[in-house]
Scaffold this motif. Structure first.
Motif, PDB file in Angstrom:
ATOM      1  N   ALA A  69       0.829  -1.208   0.000  1.00 40.09           N
ATOM      2  CA  ALA A  69       0.000   0.000   0.000  1.00 40.09           C
ATOM      3  C   ALA A  69       0.862   1.257   0.000  1.00 40.09           C
ATOM      4  O   ALA A  69       0.546   2.241  -0.691  1.00 40.09           O
ATOM      5  CB  ALA A  69      -0.927  -0.004   1.212  1.00 40.09           C
ATOM      6  N   LEU A  70       1.962   1.229   0.757  1.00 40.59           N
ATOM      7  CA  LEU A  70       2.840   2.391   0.817  1.00 40.59           C
ATOM      8  C   LEU A  70       3.545   2.615  -0.512  1.00 40.59           C
ATOM      9  O   LEU A  70       3.719   3.761  -0.960  1.00 40.59           O
ATOM     10  CB  LEU A  70       3.872   2.207   1.940  1.00 40.59           C
ATOM     11  N   LEU A  71       3.934   1.548  -1.185  1.00 36.83           N
ATOM     12  CA  LEU A  71       4.548   1.676  -2.502  1.00 36.83           C
ATOM     13  C   LEU A  71       3.564   2.282  -3.502  1.00 36.83           C
ATOM     14  O   LEU A  71       3.947   3.100  -4.344  1.00 36.83           O
ATOM     15  CB  LEU A  71       5.032   0.307  -2.993  1.00 36.83           C
ATOM     16  N   ALA A  72       2.290   1.893  -3.401  1.00 37.98           N
ATOM     17  CA  ALA A  72       1.274   2.460  -4.276  1.00 37.98           C
ATOM     18  C   ALA A  72       1.099   3.953  -3.999  1.00 37.98           C
ATOM     19  O   ALA A  72       0.939   4.762  -4.928  1.00 37.98           O
ATOM     20  CB  ALA A  72      -0.050   1.725  -4.083  1.00 37.98           C
ATOM     21  N   THR A  73       1.127   4.332  -2.723  1.00 39.04           N
ATOM     22  CA  THR A  73       1.015   5.745  -2.356  1.00 39.04           C
ATOM     23  C   THR A  73       2.193   6.542  -2.907  1.00 39.04           C
ATOM     24  O   THR A  73       2.020   7.663  -3.408  1.00 39.04           O
ATOM     25  CB  THR A  73       0.951   5.895  -0.831  1.00 39.04           C
ATOM     26  N   MET A  74       3.398   5.978  -2.810  1.00 41.08           N
ATOM     27  CA  MET A  74       4.582   6.650  -3.352  1.00 41.08           C
ATOM     28  C   MET A  74       4.436   6.868  -4.852  1.00 41.08           C
ATOM     29  O   MET A  74       4.801   7.925  -5.373  1.00 41.08           O
ATOM     30  CB  MET A  74       5.836   5.823  -3.041  1.00 41.08           C
ATOM     31  N   SER A  75       3.892   5.898  -5.549  1.00 40.04           N
ATOM     32  CA  SER A  75       3.677   6.031  -6.985  1.00 40.04           C
ATOM     33  C   SER A  75       2.668   7.136  -7.296  1.00 40.04           C
ATOM     34  O   SER A  75       2.861   7.936  -8.215  1.00 40.04           O
ATOM     35  CB  SER A  75       3.196   4.694  -7.566  1.00 40.04           C
ATOM     36  N   ASP A  76       1.596   7.190  -6.499  1.00 45.20           N
ATOM     37  CA  ASP A  76       0.573   8.217  -6.703  1.00 45.20           C
ATOM     38  C   ASP A  76       1.118   9.622  -6.456  1.00 45.20           C
ATOM     39  O   ASP A  76       0.656  10.597  -7.067  1.00 45.20           O
ATOM     40  CB  ASP A  76      -0.628   7.961  -5.781  1.00 45.20           C
ATOM     41  N   LEU A  77       2.088   9.729  -5.547  1.00 45.34           N
ATOM     42  CA  LEU A  77       2.622  11.038  -5.177  1.00 45.34           C
ATOM     43  C   LEU A  77       3.778  11.489  -6.064  1.00 45.34           C
ATOM     44  O   LEU A  77       4.342  12.561  -5.821  1.00 45.34           O
ATOM     45  CB  LEU A  77       3.096  11.014  -3.707  1.00 45.34           C
ATOM     46  N   LEU A  78       4.128  10.703  -7.068  1.00 47.35           N
ATOM     47  CA  LEU A  78       5.258  11.072  -7.920  1.00 47.35           C
ATOM     48  C   LEU A  78       5.094  12.449  -8.564  1.00 47.35           C
ATOM     49  O   LEU A  78       6.057  13.233  -8.588  1.00 47.35           O
ATOM     50  CB  LEU A  78       5.477  10.001  -8.986  1.00 47.35           C
ATOM     51  N   PRO A  79       3.919  12.820  -9.097  1.00 50.83           N
ATOM     52  CA  PRO A  79       3.782  14.178  -9.633  1.00 50.83           C
ATOM     53  C   PRO A  79       4.044  15.259  -8.579  1.00 50.83           C
ATOM     54  O   PRO A  79       4.659  16.290  -8.884  1.00 50.83           O
ATOM     55  CB  PRO A  79       2.331  14.222 -10.121  1.00 50.83           C
ATOM     56  N   ALA A  80       3.578  15.034  -7.354  1.00 51.49           N
ATOM     57  CA  ALA A  80       3.823  16.004  -6.282  1.00 51.49           C
ATOM     58  C   ALA A  80       5.312  16.080  -5.965  1.00 51.49           C
ATOM     59  O   ALA A  80       5.851  17.164  -5.682  1.00 51.49           O
ATOM     60  CB  ALA A  80       3.032  15.618  -5.026  1.00 51.49           C
ATOM     61  N   MET A  81       5.992  14.935  -5.996  1.00 52.45           N
ATOM     62  CA  MET A  81       7.440  14.912  -5.746  1.00 52.45           C
ATOM     63  C   MET A  81       8.183  15.717  -6.799  1.00 52.45           C
ATOM     64  O   MET A  81       9.092  16.490  -6.479  1.00 52.45           O
ATOM     65  CB  MET A  81       7.947  13.467  -5.728  1.00 52.45           C
ATOM     66  N   ILE A  82       7.794  15.557  -8.048  1.00 50.63           N
ATOM     67  CA  ILE A  82       8.438  16.305  -9.133  1.00 50.63           C
ATOM     68  C   ILE A  82       8.139  17.795  -9.000  1.00 50.63           C
ATOM     69  O   ILE A  82       9.025  18.641  -9.172  1.00 50.63           O
ATOM     70  CB  ILE A  82       7.962  15.773 -10.495  1.00 50.63           C
ATOM     71  N   GLY A  83       6.891  18.129  -8.650  1.00 50.49           N
ATOM     72  CA  GLY A  83       6.537  19.534  -8.460  1.00 50.49           C
ATOM     73  C   GLY A  83       7.317  20.185  -7.346  1.00 50.49           C
ATOM     74  O   GLY A  83       7.784  21.327  -7.477  1.00 50.49           O
ATOM     75  N   ALA A  84       7.482  19.470  -6.229  1.00 52.00           N
ATOM     76  CA  ALA A  84       8.253  20.000  -5.108  1.00 52.00           C
ATOM     77  C   ALA A  84       9.711  20.204  -5.504  1.00 52.00           C
ATOM     78  O   ALA A  84      10.346  21.200  -5.115  1.00 52.00           O
ATOM     79  CB  ALA A  84       8.166  19.048  -3.911  1.00 52.00           C
ATOM     80  N   ALA A  85      10.252  19.275  -6.297  1.00 49.69           N
ATOM     81  CA  ALA A  85      11.639  19.396  -6.743  1.00 49.69           C
ATOM     82  C   ALA A  85      11.824  20.618  -7.636  1.00 49.69           C
ATOM     83  O   ALA A  85      12.804  21.363  -7.512  1.00 49.69           O
ATOM     84  CB  ALA A  85      12.056  18.129  -7.489  1.00 49.69           C
ATOM     85  N   ILE A  86      10.868  20.847  -8.527  1.00 54.75           N
ATOM     86  CA  ILE A  86      10.945  22.012  -9.422  1.00 54.75           C
ATOM     87  C   ILE A  86      10.854  23.308  -8.627  1.00 54.75           C
ATOM     88  O   ILE A  86      11.612  24.265  -8.862  1.00 54.75           O
ATOM     89  CB  ILE A  86       9.832  21.939 -10.483  1.00 54.75           C
ATOM     90  N   THR A 274      -0.161  19.692   0.588  1.00 52.49           N
ATOM     91  CA  THR A 274      -1.101  19.070   1.531  1.00 52.49           C
ATOM     92  C   THR A 274      -2.534  19.279   1.062  1.00 52.49           C
ATOM     93  O   THR A 274      -3.355  18.354   1.091  1.00 52.49           O
ATOM     94  CB  THR A 274      -0.916  19.652   2.945  1.00 52.49           C
ATOM     95  N   ALA A 275      -2.830  20.509   0.631  1.00 53.10           N
ATOM     96  CA  ALA A 275      -4.183  20.802   0.153  1.00 53.10           C
ATOM     97  C   ALA A 275      -4.520  20.018  -1.114  1.00 53.10           C
ATOM     98  O   ALA A 275      -5.659  19.587  -1.305  1.00 53.10           O
ATOM     99  CB  ALA A 275      -4.310  22.305  -0.103  1.00 53.10           C
ATOM    100  N   ILE A 276      -3.534  19.823  -1.970  1.00 57.68           N
ATOM    101  CA  ILE A 276      -3.783  19.138  -3.246  1.00 57.68           C
ATOM    102  C   ILE A 276      -3.875  17.631  -3.069  1.00 57.68           C
ATOM    103  O   ILE A 276      -4.761  16.976  -3.632  1.00 57.68           O
ATOM    104  CB  ILE A 276      -2.675  19.484  -4.261  1.00 57.68           C
ATOM    105  N   THR A 277      -2.946  17.051  -2.295  1.00 52.75           N
ATOM    106  CA  THR A 277      -2.833  15.588  -2.204  1.00 52.75           C
ATOM    107  C   THR A 277      -3.481  14.993  -0.964  1.00 52.75           C
ATOM    108  O   THR A 277      -3.747  13.793  -0.923  1.00 52.75           O
ATOM    109  CB  THR A 277      -1.363  15.162  -2.229  1.00 52.75           C
ATOM    110  N   GLY A 278      -3.711  15.819   0.080  1.00 53.95           N
ATOM    111  CA  GLY A 278      -4.243  15.294   1.331  1.00 53.95           C
ATOM    112  C   GLY A 278      -3.209  14.563   2.167  1.00 53.95           C
ATOM    113  O   GLY A 278      -3.548  13.920   3.168  1.00 53.95           O
ATOM    114  N   THR A 279      -1.942  14.662   1.795  1.00 51.53           N
ATOM    115  CA  THR A 279      -0.860  14.010   2.541  1.00 51.53           C
ATOM    116  C   THR A 279      -0.592  14.764   3.829  1.00 51.53           C
ATOM    117  O   THR A 279      -0.725  15.987   3.893  1.00 51.53           O
ATOM    118  CB  THR A 279       0.424  13.966   1.684  1.00 51.53           C
TER     119      THR A 279
END
Length: 346
Positions: A69-86, A274-279
């Motif tokens: 489940a955590l691996l699936a969550t990490m996959s779902d958050l990949l766009p957010a990870m890229i956005g944060a990096a940019i 947080t507002a976008i992803t609910g993380t």
């Protein structure tokens, strides 16, 4: 002997800070102990092996919390990870201009100092393009230290301690396989220059175990404490008062620009994500913080935050930064910097 005594002083500092209830006590106390010991007695030896040992334990500890489940969550958050990096790199690019003026250095050095990548990678690149490696090292070191200090403040944490490992029904054999196989793969990967192999390889082995249906036990508390002490020791060992006194403008620039980047990520980027992803906000504050991969995962483990998600955010930012820096450097400077006269460095 010098290194061994330094680690003992670091461990004592970590124990004292934890007993006093200082947030991230094992890391900050170990850092303080190493800095005091290194600047008084002196550390006559290389500390990188201890840092790698701490990174290996941190990566293995992260493998111990992985689930499908955590691996699936990490996959779902990949766009957010890229956005944060940019976002981190864009703001770091903006900070290069004031950093150059405050530190009194060239634009190339300022850029390599301001971008939120790993200190070792940026210092190595600085050497290749004849930038001021010593300034890059000081600025990056101060920023990582400031991140570790500021994170509990942003999260409103007032206590200290290491959360006890939870029996998740996983295998201790699988955990130590992540440690052993991860070490072998890290040694091989380090020879070809792979980014952060001592953290990534145990996690990669853990991912393979989880995908294969073999749950991994969580790391015992004593090993977690050891990892935090080694990470703190490696930070404190880099805090040399001679460097700071020799380059006061670079140190001031590192503190001011470091605080600006930390505040931007914690007060702007993390709440938006947080507002976008609910993380959870704690995950995003640690994940987007412009610190080192090992330091942020160790902090996440100490604070009981989802370290795997933090690792994902940190790795994506570090990877993308190291991918874009060389072409960005050429565009930013127009040409590689001229070789300085050797007398200028004296």
């Amino acid at each position: 002997m010098s290194i061994a005594l330094g680690v003992m002083v670091s461990a004592l500092g970590g124990a004292v800070f934890t007993w006093l209830g200082v947030p991230l006590g094992w890391i900050l106390g170990a850092m303080a102990g190493a800095a005091i010991y290194g600047n008084t007695v002196g550390l006559s030896g290389k500390t990188r092996h201890l840092r790698r040992a701490g990174q290996l334990l941190v990566g293995t500890a992260t493998a111990g919390v992985l689930t499908p489940a955590l691996l699936a969550t990490m996959s779902d958050l990949l766009p957010a990870m890229i956005g944060a990096a940019i976002a981190a790199n864009a703001f770091g690019l903006l900070l290069a201009w004031p950093l150059a003026r405050i530190a009194g250095t060239d634009r190339t050095t300022a850029l390599l100092s301001a971008l939120p990548a790993g200190m070792a990678e940026m210092a190595s690149l600085a050497k290749q393009v004849n930038a001021r490696t010593e300034v890059v090292t000081v600025v990056h070191t101060l920023r990582v230290i400031l991140v570790v200090i500021c994170v509990p403040i942003f999260l409103g944490i007032s206590g200290s301690g290491t959360p006890a490992a939870v029996d998740n029904g996983g295998s201790m054999s699988a955990l130590f396989a992540c440690l052993g196989v991860g070490l072998v793969l890290a040694l091989l990967s380090d020879r070809i220059g792979l980014l952060n192999p001592y953290i990534i390889m145990p996690m990669l082995v853990g991912i393979l175990f989880v995908l294969g249906g073999f749950p991994i036990a969580q790391m015992p508390a004593l090993l977690l404490i050891t990892a935090q002490v080694l990470i703190g020791f490696s930070l404190g060992a880099r805090l040399d008062r001679k460097d700071l006194s020799r380059m006061p403008r670079a140190a001031l620039a590192g503190v001011l620009c470091g605080l600006a980047l930390i505040a931007f990520m914690a007060l702007t980027v993390a709440p938006v994500l947080t507002a976008i992803t609910g993380t959870d906000m704690a995950v995003l504050v640690l994940g987007t913080a412009p610190g080192g991969l090992g330091e942020m995962i160790a902090s996440a483990k100490a604070l009981g935050v989802a370290s795997a998600l933090v690792a994902g955010f940190q790795f994506v930012r570090s990877f993308l930064t190291n991918m874009i820096v060389p072409p960005l450097l050429l565009r930013f400077t127009g040409r590689p910097p001229k070789k300085r006269n050797s007398n200028e460095n004296r």
